[in-house]
Design a protein around this motif. Structure first.
Motif, PDB file in Angstrom:
ATOM      1  N   CYS A  32       8.416  19.094  -8.548  1.00 30.94           N
ATOM      2  CA  CYS A  32       7.913  20.471  -8.501  1.00 30.94           C
ATOM      3  C   CYS A  32       8.824  21.341  -7.636  1.00 30.94           C
ATOM      4  N   ARG A  39       2.786  21.587  -6.372  1.00 25.97           N
ATOM      5  CA  ARG A  39       1.865  20.758  -7.173  1.00 25.97           C
ATOM      6  C   ARG A  39       0.674  21.570  -7.676  1.00 25.97           C
ATOM      7  N   ASP A  42       1.640  23.965 -10.475  1.00 26.33           N
ATOM      8  CA  ASP A  42       2.042  23.214 -11.659  1.00 26.33           C
ATOM      9  C   ASP A  42       0.824  22.646 -12.389  1.00 26.33           C
TER      10      ASP A  42
END
Length: 84
Positions: A32, A39, A42
Motif C-alpha cells: 500500500c 491499508r 485500500d
C-alpha cells in the motif's frame, strides 16, 4: 451532534477488527505504501468496487449514503487526513 431517532442508523464509523497473519499485514502495508495509499483506504476502495460491481440497488443506495456521511464528516473536521 444532532439527536438520532430510535429507528435511525448510527452516524459514525466503527472499527471492524479482522484476523490477519502478521506477515501478510506487514507485506500489505508495504505494498500500500508503494501504491501511495494506506491499508484503510485500500480496503475501503476494494469494498466500494465490490458493491458497485455486485451490489443490488439497496446495496448501492447504502454505499451512496455512506459516501455522503464520510463527505459530511470530513467537511466538519477540515477534510480528509493527509496521507503519510
Amino acid at each position: 451532534m444532532a439527536e438520532q431517532s430510535a429507528g435511525e442508523p448510527k452516524r459514525h464509523t466503527t472499527p471492524r477488527p479482522i484476523r490477519v497473519p502478521d506477515p501478510l499485514w506487514q507485506a500489505y502495508g508495504r505494498v500500500c505504501g508503494r501504491l501511495g495509499t494506506d491499508r484503510t483506504n485500500d480496503v475501503l476502495e476494494h469494498m466500494k468496487a465490490r458493491v458497485l460491481e455486485h451490489g443490488t440497488d439497496e446495496d448501492k443506495a447504502d454505499l451512496a449514503r455512506a459516501e455522503q456521511e464520510l463527505s459530511e464528516r470530513r467537511a466538519r473536521k477540515g477534510g480528509r487526513p493527509p496521507q503519510s
